[in-house]
Design a protein around this motif. Structure first.
Motif, PDB file in Angstrom:
ATOM      1  N   GLU A 184       0.875  -1.248  -0.029  1.00 17.97           N
ATOM      2  CA  GLU A 184       0.099  -0.016  -0.554  1.00 17.97           C
ATOM      3  C   GLU A 184       0.342   1.141   0.266  1.00 17.97           C
ATOM      4  OE1 GLU A 184      -3.118   1.393  -1.134  1.00 17.97           O
ATOM      5  OE2 GLU A 184      -4.071  -0.019   0.591  1.00 17.97           O
ATOM      6  N   ALA A 209       1.546   5.340  -0.018  1.00 20.03           N
ATOM      7  CA  ALA A 209       0.174   7.125   0.930  1.00 20.03           C
ATOM      8  C   ALA A 209       1.720   7.924   0.130  1.00 20.03           C
ATOM      9  CB  ALA A 209       0.426   6.402   2.015  1.00 20.03           C
ATOM     10  N   ILE A 211      -3.084  13.430   2.236  1.00 20.21           N
ATOM     11  CA  ILE A 211      -2.955  12.248   1.898  1.00 20.21           C
ATOM     12  C   ILE A 211      -4.021  11.314   0.503  1.00 20.21           C
ATOM     13  CG2 ILE A 211      -2.401   9.892   3.086  1.00 20.21           C
ATOM     14  CD1 ILE A 211      -3.220  11.486   5.751  1.00 20.21           C
ATOM     15  N   ILE A 271      -4.219   8.089  -1.193  1.00 20.40           N
ATOM     16  CA  ILE A 271      -3.423   6.511   0.283  1.00 20.40           C
ATOM     17  C   ILE A 271      -4.916   5.461  -1.037  1.00 20.40           C
ATOM     18  CG2 ILE A 271      -4.993   6.526   1.964  1.00 20.40           C
ATOM     19  CD1 ILE A 271      -3.125   4.920   2.911  1.00 20.40           C
ATOM     20  N   TYR A 277      -6.061   8.633   9.835  1.00 21.20           N
ATOM     21  CA  TYR A 277      -5.031   8.423   8.616  1.00 21.20           C
ATOM     22  C   TYR A 277      -4.457   9.768   9.649  1.00 21.20           C
ATOM     23  CZ  TYR A 277      -5.526   4.754   6.270  1.00 21.20           C
ATOM     24  OH  TYR A 277      -5.344   3.203   5.368  1.00 21.20           O
ATOM     25  N   GLN A 288      -9.274   9.338  -1.087  1.00 17.08           N
ATOM     26  CA  GLN A 288      -9.484   7.647  -1.658  1.00 17.08           C
ATOM     27  C   GLN A 288     -10.489   7.372  -2.631  1.00 17.08           C
ATOM     28  OE1 GLN A 288      -9.216   5.283   2.575  1.00 17.08           O
ATOM     29  NE2 GLN A 288     -10.598   6.607   3.242  1.00 17.08           N
ATOM     30  N   GLY A 304      -1.255   0.736   5.650  1.00 18.42           N
ATOM     31  CA  GLY A 304      -2.173   1.516   4.800  1.00 18.42           C
ATOM     32  C   GLY A 304      -1.382   3.191   6.011  1.00 18.42           C
ATOM     33  N   SER A 345       2.257   3.411   5.858  1.00 18.65           N
ATOM     34  CA  SER A 345       2.967   3.863   4.495  1.00 18.65           C
ATOM     35  C   SER A 345       2.277   5.394   4.863  1.00 18.65           C
ATOM     36  CB  SER A 345       1.953   3.616   3.233  1.00 18.65           C
ATOM     37  OG  SER A 345       2.650   1.987   3.263  1.00 18.65           O
ATOM     38  N   VAL A 346       1.112   5.986   5.541  1.00 18.47           N
ATOM     39  CA  VAL A 346       1.586   7.748   6.560  1.00 18.47           C
ATOM     40  C   VAL A 346       2.027   7.663   6.693  1.00 18.47           C
ATOM     41  CG1 VAL A 346      -0.550   8.773   6.734  1.00 18.47           C
ATOM     42  CG2 VAL A 346      -1.181   7.157   5.483  1.00 18.47           C
ATOM     43  N   SER A 389       6.481   9.593  -0.177  1.00 17.21           N
ATOM     44  CA  SER A 389       5.382   8.945  -0.694  1.00 17.21           C
ATOM     45  C   SER A 389       5.937   7.640   0.556  1.00 17.21           C
ATOM     46  CB  SER A 389       6.295   8.744  -2.026  1.00 17.21           C
ATOM     47  OG  SER A 389       4.521   7.974  -2.543  1.00 17.21           O
TER      48      SER A 389
END
Length: 769
Positions: free
Chosen positions: A469, A471, A483, A485, A498, A517, A538, A541-542, A603
């Motif tokens: 995933e 972000a 964000i 994602i 998030y 999203q 996710g 990743s964020v 990223s």
């Protein structure tokens, strides 16, 4: 230690998405349809199995009818794919056509697609289509489908079997059973259920003839996966030719993750008519067209030593696939079987898994996707083992739990548990449930003519294995943060969760953090949401993308503040020189010379190959009225290990929702088909019961968290846990009460008042002879 950020990780921040939703300002798929859109309906089979011929000539001439599609019109399309890559014993599934061609295989099978200027004209056309049906023999229920004389769903799969495979070591398991002091055995049904989300499935497709481009707006759990399957497997067009947009989504529970026939049919119709076409399922259509859940019949045995130690486990699992293979359908029982050993030190294990075709709606992932089924089996079996040896439920669990010193622990099915203290959360749950004083409460209930039971389940599941995933976190010109994602919220609270991860690092309030999203044009990649993966994958990743952006912002600020990067800190939406009042706000930083988009974006991509293993203990206490069979849950306690809690308020909401779904399955939910003709007998909420608020108890919930060692944020995932621990806890409590009072040691879900009443009456009849 620094003080916690007001809106950061670990804080009970109120859901930022709720203001619009509770005011009726949510934007769902059917809200987005253009006023000029045409209306579509699907003609569905009234038979479980039949051959047919179809004549649409009269219907085509009716007022307002724009298009009628039959199998002949979509013969160049691919069917709906099954994405299960079965490494042990590769199989070939039967076709899942976009429209049935000459033969239907379940009530609700799609036969024709009608498009008209109004919904009423579409209904008129549906009724005017002439079909000559020739009913054929049908079979429902997996056990019935395995009988030698059962009607065959697919000629290509004799005996109605898709696959029949072993897991584990049968020889070693048989040897362990031969030496066992005692054997506990159960045969249980995990009933088929309907995924009862609030918003029925809906979709709108628009076509841009100049660009030869489709835009599909749909309430889904993932825009990218849906686009890729529709384009690559069904429509046979480049993915660049379709944009998929997911607006607000009113619940999913797994069932909205899959592609469905209507989405491809809308694309064909929009392209042919060069107009927008809309479709929305009514609730009755939902019962016969959307993938259903569960539906396993399982026999499980545990080989026991004299001291209660588990020596080996042997399972025979039969799973109903329905008439077609839905996206992940065949994976669910096989993947779930990998979790059958539960939290116990079961060194020797064997399971036979059979998947079976029947003339019924396809079955696929539903909240927990195989893990609730596995937890139900092992936790019912552990209680049966305790009764067999005269042990208490907690004593036999404590005897066999994997110990903290054994972690990381590789199970007999190859799962690696990284962290946890299973006896600790069971002990705490027992304290919170006042387990030791239960006999007093049971005695008081008996004086009132009632029967009390108490039951527990100590579950484990696997989360966060959906894949990569990505972000992207960017600084906007006004100093806010956005964000991007590829996950998709369907009620979980992603907007809030998030935002808290960004707030933790930048000190911004949630209203200044925006989450995008569900748009394949705006977001490059995404897996959607399923398997409790959004925060374990996710979220990481964020977190990492935000850290990368923070480093870039500090570099940008060095010239303005005349300081080195190491002297700078970020808080409250500004970059400042630590220990001074010299700072620059995010908005001013975004306007600095050289602040191009690359320098204002972070990223990151994360994937967890190992997964995470949330676990916990549920305890239910029930009161049974023997005169009516009515069950009341009088107390419910949960102590969970979710590693790290991002937002306690969101977490508790997710757990409560899952528990209510489990209670529904334990006490009242079941899809039933007529064995004679395959008709769905529970096709509306008049016949299919759902739990209401009054059916649920006040829930005591707390955590005993031990950070996950395989996840950078320490989180373990929580979206499905409530539905996993609840069914066995409730049913174990019911069986406990029936065993104490009547020596009744078995009842299947759903434990309806009628079933309980009959079990008690049968016991009384036998003992009065």
């Amino acid at each position: 230690m620094a003080a916690p950020i007001k809106f950061g990780v670990g804080q009970s921040v109120l859901r930022k998405e709720d203001d619009a939703l509770i005011r009726g300002k949510g934007r769902y798929t059917d809200d987005t349809a253009p006023q000029a859109a045409l209306h579509a309906l699907v003609l569905r089979s009234p038979h479980a199995h039949a051959s047919y011929t179809i004549d649409i000539a009269r219907a085509q001439g009716l007022p307002g009818v724009a298009l009628i599609l039959t199998a002949e019109d979509v013969r160049d399309l691919g069917g709906l794919p099954c994405l299960f890559n079965f490494e042990v014993d590769p199989f070939t599934g039967p076709p899942y056509p976009i429209l049935a061609s000459g033969e239907v295989r379940h009530v609700g099978d799609a036969v024709a697609f009608v498009v008209a200027d109004t919904i009423d004209h579409a209904r008129d056309a549906i009724e005017a289509i002439e079909i000559n049906w020739t009913p054929l023999p049908s079979v429902t229920g997996a056990i019935n489908a395995l009988k030698p004389d059962a009607p065959q769903v697919w000629p290509s799969h004799p005996g109605n079997i898709l696959y029949d495979v072993p897991i584990g070591d049968k020889k070693a398991t048989d040897e362990a059973f031969a030496k066992a002091h005692a054997v506990a055995e159960i045969s249980i049904v995990n009933p088929r259920v309907v995924a009862s989300f609030m918003e029925t499935r809906a979709a709108v497709c628009e076509y841009d003839a100049k660009r030869d481009h489709l835009t599909l707006t749909v309430g889904s759990q993932g825009s990218h996966r849906l686009r890729d399957i529709l384009c690559q497997n069904v429509l046979n067009i480049p993915v660049e030719k379709m944009r998929v947009i997911c607006p607000d989504v009113g619940g999913g529970f797994g069932t909205k993750l899959f592609p469905y026939r209507e989405y491809a049919l809308l694309a064909v119709a929009a392209r042919r008519l060069k107009k927008a076409v809309r479709w929305a399922a009514d609730r009755s259509e939902h019962f016969i067209a959307d993938a259903q859940g569960r539906d396993n019949i399982t026999t499980a045995r545990m080989a026991l030593a004299e001291d209660g130690k588990f020596l080996a486990m042997d399972v025979d699992l039969v799973s109903d696939m329905g008439a077609y293979l839905s996206t992940f359908g065949p994976y669910i029982p096989h993947g779930g079987a990998g979790m059958l050993p539960g939290l116990y030190d079961v060194q020797t294990f064997h399971c036979r898994v059979r998947t079976v075709f029947t003339h019924s709606v396809p079955v696929d992932a539903y909240r927990g996707a195989g893990r609730p089924e596995a937890a139900y089996v092992i936790e019912r079996l552990v209680d049966a083992a305790a009764r067999k040896l005269g042990m208490t439920p907690d004593a036999i669990r404590k005897k066999n739990f994997i110990q903290p010193r054994q972690l990381p622990y590789k199970t007999a099915t190859g799962k690696v548990y990284d962290s946890g203290d299973f006896a600790a959360h069971m002990k705490r749950a027992m304290e919170a449930a006042d387990w030791k004083d239960f006999p007093k409460r049971a005695k008081a209930a008996k004086k009132a003519g009632l029967v009390r039971g108490i039951g527990m389940s100590s579950y484990v599941e696997i989360c966060g294995t959906m894949g990569e995933e990505t972000a992207n976190v960017r600084l906007d010109p006004n100093g806010d943060v956005t964000i991007l994602i590829g996950t998709q919220s369907s009620g979980q609270g992603h907007q809030t969760a998030y935002a808290q991860i960004v707030a933790e690092q930048f000190g911004l309030p949630p209203e200044r953090i925006h989450i995008h999203q569900g748009d394949t044009d705006e977001i490059a990649t995404g897996l959607g949401t399923g398997g409790s993966s959004s925060i374990p994958s996710g979220g990481v990743s964020v977190d990492r993308a935000t850290r990368e952006l923070g480093k870039k912002l500090k570099v940008l600020a060095t010239e303005a503040l005349e300081a080195g990067v190491g002297d700078l800190e970020i808080a409250g939406g500004v970059v400042r020189v630590a220990g001074t009042d010299r700072s620059i706000g995010f908005a001013d930083l975004a306007k600095r010379p050289g602040a191009d988009p690359k320098k204002l974006t972070g990223s990151a991509t994360f994937s967890s190959a190992d997964g995470t293993y949330p676990n916990g203990t549920h305890i239910a206490e029930v009161e049974i009225d023997p005169a009516t069979g009515i069950i009341r849950i009088v107390n419910y306690v949960i102590v969970d290990d979710f590693g790290v809690t991002l937002n306690p308020l969101l977490l508790e909401g997710q757990v409560h929702g899952g528990v209510m779904q489990g209670i529904g399955q334990a006490l009242m939910e079941q899809v039933l088909y007529s064995p004679s003709d395959g008709q769905l007998m529970t096709g509306t909420y008049m016949d299919y019961a759902l739990p209401r608020a009054a059916d649920g108890p006040s829930i005591h919930f707390e955590t005993h968290n031990i950070p996950c060692k395989t996840n950078p944020m320490g989180v373990k995932g929580a979206g499905e846990a409530g539905a996993i621990g609840s069914c066995p806890a409730v049913v174990n409590a019911i069986v406990d009460g029936l065993w104490r009072e009547y020596k009744i040691e078995h009842i299947d879900m759903p434990a309806t008042p009628e079933r309980v009443w009959i079990a008690i009456r049968e016991h009384q009849r036998q003992h009065s002879l």
